[in-house]
Design an enzyme around this catalytic site. Structure first.
Site, short mmCIF file in Angstrom:
data_model
loop_
_atom_site.label_atom_id
_atom_site.label_comp_id
_atom_site.label_asym_id
_atom_site.label_seq_id
_atom_site.Cartn_x
_atom_site.Cartn_y
_atom_site.Cartn_z
CE1 TYR A 235 -3.53 2.83 0.34
CE2 TYR A 235 -2.30 3.21 2.74
CZ TYR A 235 -3.03 3.55 1.73
OH TYR A 235 -4.04 4.71 1.86
CE LYS A 239 -2.71 6.66 -1.54
NZ LYS A 239 -4.08 7.13 -2.32
#
Length: 489
Positions: A235, A239
């Protein structure tokens, strides 16, 4: 005070991606509450067609309890007509070209009307290919769309404060540089990463792997690639890549990054304690309150940097007000929405709050059994944590095996369920390790300036996003944990 907010957003057309998500719903509710004279809210919803998108808008957004305050304030009939007039469900998918909006006439209308774009679409615990498509390629597609909008004032991208790597230093509000990593021996090339994904998928297809095996392998691949470049998990890695590509390709577009930390239930607006979806901290609250786990992996003394969802949304409003009419900045504007430098709770505090809450308010399961909790244990050593899990479940299995043998019940299924719970507990601990071993602080110099700007125009009460106003014990004991029990249990 609210009239000034109303004046700023009156007649504006806003596009919001990730429209069925937690923050997007809070944003839509607030803008309809403080500025019903907004021109249009385009909500991009992943769906096969308009009817499906409209159905998701109704069932997953507008009938939510979140909107009860505004329904009561306006009356149900007026509220329904307001939604019909102002809120438009758009069938699309940011991972596709043109954000998956097939209707060219609709696209052209949006190009000519949109003033502000808020990209809050993202995916958290996902396989690498899906995370890449949403968090990286998706961000790039939103940027391309924004560049086609003739009136767009700014693109506000909701990122995460954890795009940083694990450190003991203060994390500054500064952009990530394209290609740079937290591993001095590696260089990040996004084309290479996409090629790695494509090759692995092709290999798995050749091997006739099952969908479950593909998912497991692609999740592992994401973690491997993240760690190779100095990030801890997929994640934060994807990102970070999303931020890089937006900053690299932004050209003359006004670009703002909002980087929140661990988002929790609402502090005050539209009412305290509203939450949706099991978020980072709530996985532990659920497991503990239901009696599944009373031991966790984390350092008792490390900070648990939490921030209520309505404060994050207020920061989004503030950033739009501060920058939408400014001359375009050559740099990306970055805001950490965090509490780590403002007296956040620590893991030991949360352990204390959970124990006292569920001792006073024990969970009663579907069979009517009251779940009694014991003091939770925090292990700061992964080996000790794994060993304790193994012993814990082994004892349970022996006890269950004895009971099942006496009552002539099958044991196999129970064994598999217990084994699955053990694996899940270990994976949960590894997934949330960056949050449970947090030693650094997020610098919020830019955010403090934004707070001052809001105060200067007398909107600091309407758009409060200062965590110093929060008594964390009161918030967790009387707002967040009760909210989690009500909306998640």
């Amino acid at each position: 005070m609210e009239s000034r907010t109303i004046e700023q957003f009156q007649g504006k057309t806003i596009l919001i991606t990730g429209a069925t998500g937690f923050l997007s719903k809070l944003f839509v509710e607030k803008i309809l509450r403080i500025q019903p004279n907004v021109k249009k809210l385009y909500l991009l919803i992943r769906a096969s067609d308009y009817n499906s998108a409209r159905k998701r808008l109704t069932n997953e957004v507008m009938i939510s309890e979140l909107f009860n305050i505004i329904r009561e304030k306006m009356g149900s009939v007026y509220f329904c007509s307001l939604v019909e007039e102002k809120v438009f469900a758009i069938s699309g998918d940011i991972s596709q070209e043109d954000m998956g909006i097939i209707n060219s006439q609709l696209r052209n209308e949006m190009y000519n009307e949109i003033d502000i774009i808020i990209n809050s679409a993202s995916t958290f615990d996902e396989r690498y290919d899906i995370a890449m498509n949403v968090n990286v390629v998706g961000a790039m597609n939103v940027l391309k769309f924004a560049k086609n909008c003739t009136k767009v004032k700014m693109l506000l991208h909701v990122s995460t404060a954890y795009v940083c790597s694990k450190t003991t230093e203060i994390v500054r509000e500064k952009p990530l540089v394209m290609g740079e990593t937290f591993n001095e021996n590696s260089y990040l090339d996004m084309d290479v990463e996409r090629s790695v994904i494509a090759n692995k998928l092709k290999e798995l297809e050749t091997q006739n792997k099952t969908p479950k095996e593909v998912t497991t392998t692609m999740k592992e691949l994401g973690i491997q690639r993240a760690k190779l470049h100095g990030w801890l998990y997929t994640y934060s890695f994807t990102k970070a890549m999303g931020e890089m590509i937006l900053g690299h390709l932004k050209e003359n577009l006004q670009l703002v990054f909002i980087r929140p930390t661990i988002i929790t239930s609402t502090y005050k607006e539209p009412f305290p304690g509203w939450i949706e979806g099991v978020r980072t901290l709530d996985a532990f609250i659920l497991a503990y309150g239901k009696g599944v786990l009373n031991f966790f992996y984390g350092n008792p003394d490390s900070k648990l940097d939490t921030i209520p969802g309505d404060l994050v949304v207020n920061a989004i409003f503030a950033a739009i007000l501060a920058h939408e009419n400014n001359q375009c900045s050559q740099h990306v504007l970055i805001y950490h929405i965090s509490s780590s430098s403002r007296g956040p709770p620590r893991n030991s505090d949360i352990k204390h709050f959970m124990f006292h809450y569920f001792t006073k308010n024990p969970w009663i399961n579907k069979d009517g059994k009251t779940i009694k909790v014991t003091k939770p244990i925090l292990f700061s050593n992964i080996s000790s944590f794994r060993r304790h899990i193994s012993i814990h479940y082994s004892l349970l299995l022996k006890m269950l095996k004895f009971v099942n043998l006496v009552s002539f019940h099958r044991f196999d299924k129970t064994y598999e369920n217990m084994k699955m719970k053990m694996c899940k507990a270990i994976r949960l601990s590894e997934l949330y390790e960056p949050y449970m071993f947090f030693y650094e602080s997020f610098d919020d110099v830019n955010t403090e300036k934004l707070r001052m700007t809001v105060k200067e125009i007398n909107l600091d009460e309407v758009l409060n996003f200062d965590p110093r106003c929060i008594n964390w014990e009161d918030y967790f004991m009387n707002t967040h944990i009760p909210g989690s029990v009500r909306y998640l249990f």
